[in-house]
Design a protein around this motif. Structure first.
Motif, short mmCIF file in Angstrom:
data_model
loop_
_atom_site.label_atom_id
_atom_site.label_comp_id
_atom_site.label_asym_id
_atom_site.label_seq_id
_atom_site.Cartn_x
_atom_site.Cartn_y
_atom_site.Cartn_z
N GLU A 102 0.82 -1.21 0.00
CA GLU A 102 0.00 0.00 0.00
C GLU A 102 0.86 1.27 0.00
OE1 GLU A 102 -3.41 -0.18 2.69
OE2 GLU A 102 -3.30 -2.38 2.63
N GLU A 103 2.01 1.22 0.64
CA GLU A 103 2.89 2.38 0.61
C GLU A 103 3.39 2.64 -0.80
OE1 GLU A 103 6.75 4.16 3.00
OE2 GLU A 103 6.70 2.02 2.57
N TYR A 104 3.80 1.60 -1.51
CA TYR A 104 4.32 1.79 -2.86
C TYR A 104 3.21 2.24 -3.82
CZ TYR A 104 8.45 -0.78 -1.16
OH TYR A 104 9.56 -1.19 -0.45
N ALA A 105 1.99 1.74 -3.61
CA ALA A 105 0.85 2.22 -4.42
C ALA A 105 0.61 3.71 -4.15
CB ALA A 105 -0.40 1.40 -4.11
N LEU A 106 0.78 4.13 -2.90
CA LEU A 106 0.65 5.55 -2.56
C LEU A 106 1.74 6.37 -3.24
CD1 LEU A 106 -0.54 7.91 -0.89
CD2 LEU A 106 0.97 7.19 1.00
N ASN A 107 2.96 5.88 -3.23
CA ASN A 107 4.06 6.58 -3.92
C ASN A 107 3.73 6.78 -5.40
OD1 ASN A 107 6.41 4.51 -2.10
ND2 ASN A 107 5.56 6.47 -1.48
N HIS A 108 3.16 5.77 -6.01
CA HIS A 108 2.81 5.85 -7.43
C HIS A 108 1.68 6.85 -7.65
CE1 HIS A 108 1.02 4.49 -11.30
NE2 HIS A 108 2.29 4.31 -11.63
N LEU A 109 0.69 6.85 -6.77
CA LEU A 109 -0.42 7.80 -6.89
C LEU A 109 0.10 9.23 -6.81
CD1 LEU A 109 -3.43 8.57 -6.96
CD2 LEU A 109 -3.47 8.26 -4.46
N ILE A 110 1.01 9.49 -5.87
CA ILE A 110 1.57 10.84 -5.73
C ILE A 110 2.33 11.22 -7.00
CG2 ILE A 110 3.33 12.17 -4.49
CD1 ILE A 110 2.47 10.59 -1.96
N HIS A 111 3.12 10.29 -7.52
CA HIS A 111 3.92 10.56 -8.71
C HIS A 111 3.04 10.88 -9.92
CE1 HIS A 111 7.44 10.09 -11.37
NE2 HIS A 111 6.62 9.45 -12.18
N THR A 112 1.89 10.26 -10.00
CA THR A 112 1.01 10.43 -11.17
C THR A 112 -0.17 11.35 -10.88
OG1 THR A 112 -0.24 8.44 -10.54
CG2 THR A 112 1.60 8.15 -12.07
N PHE A 113 -0.17 12.00 -9.72
CA PHE A 113 -1.31 12.83 -9.33
C PHE A 113 -1.50 13.95 -10.35
CE2 PHE A 113 -3.80 15.57 -6.41
CZ PHE A 113 -4.69 14.61 -5.94
N PRO A 114 -2.72 14.16 -10.86
CA PRO A 114 -2.92 15.08 -11.98
C PRO A 114 -3.11 16.54 -11.60
CG PRO A 114 -4.97 13.97 -11.49
CD PRO A 114 -3.95 13.40 -10.54
N LYS A 115 -2.80 16.87 -10.36
CA LYS A 115 -2.94 18.25 -9.90
C LYS A 115 -1.66 18.69 -9.21
CE LYS A 115 -7.91 17.54 -9.25
NZ LYS A 115 -9.06 17.58 -8.32
N PRO A 116 -1.40 19.98 -9.12
CA PRO A 116 -0.20 20.44 -8.39
C PRO A 116 -0.14 19.84 -7.00
CG PRO A 116 -1.20 22.26 -9.57
CD PRO A 116 -2.14 21.10 -9.72
N TYR A 117 1.04 19.37 -6.65
CA TYR A 117 1.28 18.68 -5.37
C TYR A 117 2.47 19.37 -4.73
CZ TYR A 117 2.36 14.74 -2.22
OH TYR A 117 2.62 13.94 -1.13
#
Length: 387
Positions: A102-117
Motif C-alpha cells: 500500500e505504501e508503494y501504491a501511494l508513492n505511485h499515486l503521488i507521482h502520477t497525481f494530476p494536480k499540483p502537489y
C-alpha cells in the motif's frame, strides 16, 4: 460501596489531518512524537484523501506538511515505522506485507497525481518521507502549470539511510536516486549520507528553498490562490523563495569516480587505498552498513535507470519481500539483516548489528541475484495494476 474510576483515557488525535481551504487540499502528518513515521493507518488515510481530491473538481492542488512536537512544520517524515516492521516480522503479521504494497501504491499515486502537489520538506525527510515527495514528476498540464513543487528550508535534512538497517532505498528510491546527476545516486543509496537544502537542490531532489520562519504564512496564502492563473502560483513561489548556497556534495569528482566502479568490493577497496578525509569517511560509512544490502542497493540503482516508476516499484516490492522472507538464503524473517539492523538501531539500540555476511568481501552473486527474482508471476504481483 465500590467506586469505579470513570476517568476517560485521552482520545488520540488523527495521525493524518485533511481539510480543504480555498482551492487547496491541505494535509498535515500528525504523529509528531514519532517524527511522523508512517504507519499503515497513515498510508491508508493518505491514499483515501488523495483519491477523493483527485476526482474532486473543486480541489485544484494539494499541499502536505509534517507537524512538529512544538507546532506545525519542523519535521516532515522520518520514514516508515521501523519498530512496527520489527514486531510484525517476528510475529509473522500479514500487515507487514500490506504496509509495503500500500505504501508503494501511494508513492505511485503521488507521482502520477494530476494536480499540483506541493510538499513542505521542512526538517527530517528520510526514507518513506522521501517517497511522499512526488520525485521526478513531469509537468501535467499543457499550460505548463507545475505538477509538483518540493520546498526545502535551512532546516531540511534529506536522506535514504536504509542500508544502515539492512534494507535498501525503497519507496521509489531506485527511480529518483538513479536520476540524480553522475553517480550521486549510488553514493546516496549506499552511504545514506544526509543532504541539506542546497545539496538537495543541486541534485534535483528539491525545487525551491523557503525561509522556515515564513512557512506558516506561505501555507496560509496557498488558500488564497486561483490555480487557474499560473502567474498567481509563480508570484507565490517568488514571494517566499530565498537564495541558498549551491551545496557541495562532498568531492563530486570523487563520487563519480569511485561509485562508477563495478562492484561494492571494488568501491570500498579503492576508497581504502586512499588516505584523504573524504575517502576515509566514505569507506567508514560503507563498512557500517549491511554488506549484503549494499550489494542489493548498488544493483537496484543501476537497474532502475532504465525503468519506469511503476516497474521500479514492482522491483522494490520484490526486493522487500525477500528482505523479510529470505528463503533463498536459508533464513527465516527473524534471521534477516533487516530485522537485525532494526534491532540494533531502534529496539535494543546497541548499535552493533550482527550482519550476515559480516564483511563486504564475503557477499557473492548467489546471495544477491535472487533478490531480483519476483516471488509472483506478473498477473499475481501485488502491484500489477500500476502503469
Amino acid at each position: 460501596m465500590n467506586t469505579v474510576n470513570l476517568t476517560a483515557r485521552p482520545v488520540e488525535p488523527p495521525t493524518v489531518l485533511c481539510e480543504v481551504k480555498g482551492q487547496v487540499g491541505f494535509i498535515s502528518l500528525n504523529r509528531p512524537k514519532a517524527l511522523n513515521a508512517l504507519s499503515l493507518e497513515m498510508i491508508r488515510a493518505l491514499m483515501a484523501c488523495l483519491l477523493a481530491w483527485r476526482d474532486d473538481a473543486a480541489v485544484k492542488a494539494v499541499a502536505i506538511r509534517g507537524v512538529n512536537k512544538n507546532g506545525p512544520f519542523g519535521a516532515f517524515c522520518a520514514g516508515g515505522d521501523i519498530r512496527f516492521f520489527h514486531q510484525a516480522a517476528l510475529a509473522n503479521n500479514p500487515e507487514l506485507d500490506d504496509f509495503f504494497t500500500e505504501e508503494y501504491a501511494l508513492n505511485h499515486l503521488i507521482h502520477t497525481f494530476p494536480k499540483p502537489y506541493i510538499v513542505f520538506m521542512d526538517g527530517i525527510v528520510m526514507g518513506g518521507g522521501m517517497g511522499l515527495c512526488g520525485h521526478g514528476r513531469a509537468p501535467a498540464f499543457a499550460t505548463g502549470q507545475m505538477a509538483s513543487l518540493r520546498i526545502v528550508t535551512e532546516r531540511s535534512k534529506l536522506a535514504m539511510p536504509e542500508t544502515l538497517i539492512g534494507l535498501f532505498p525503497d519507496v521509489g528510491g531506485g527511480y529518483f536516486l538513479s536520476r540524480c546527476p553522475g553517480r550521486t545516486g549510488e553514493w546516496l543509496a549506499m552511504t545514506g549520507e544526509m543532504l541539506g537544502a542546497g545539496q538537495a537542490l543541486s541534485l534535483g531532489l528539491a525545487d525551491v528553498c523557503f525561509d522556515a520562519v515564513q512557512l506558516q504564512p506561505a501555507w496560509e496564502d496557498l488558500a488564497k490562490i486561483d490555480f487557474a492563473q499560473s502567474s498567481k502560483v509563480d508570484a507565490w513561489v517568488a514571494m517566499y523563495s530565498v537564495a541558498t548556497s549551491a551545496g557541495a556534495t562532498g568531492a563530486r569528482g570523487q563520487i563519480d569516480h569511485y561509485f562508477a566502479m563495478e562492484s561494492v568490493a571494488a568501491i570500498v577497496q579503492a576508497l581504502e587505498a586512499e588516505n584523504d578525509e573524504w575517502t576515509r569517511h566514505t569507506a567508514a560509512l560503507l563498512r557500517k552498513r549491511s554488506p549484503l544490502m549494499l550489494h542489493v542497493a548498488l544493483e537496484q540503482i543501476r537497474r532502475a535507470r532504465t525503468l519506469s516508476l511503476a516497474d521500479d516499484l514492482r522491483m522494490e516490492r520484490d526486493l522487500v519481500q525477500h528482505c523479510f522472507h529470505p528463503v533463498h538464503l536459508g533464513r527465516t524473517g527473524s534471521q534477516s539483516d533487516t530485522v537485525e539492523g532494526i534491532r540494533a538501531l531502534a529496539v535494543d539500540k546497541d548499535q552493533l548489528p550482527r550482519w550476515n555476511p559480516a564483511r563486504i568481501e564475503e557477499v557473492n552473486a548467489a546471495m544477491v541475484v535472487p533478490f531480483f527474482a519476483s516471488p509472483w508471476t506478473p498477473d499475481k504481483h501485488p502491484l500489477r495494476d500500476l502503469i
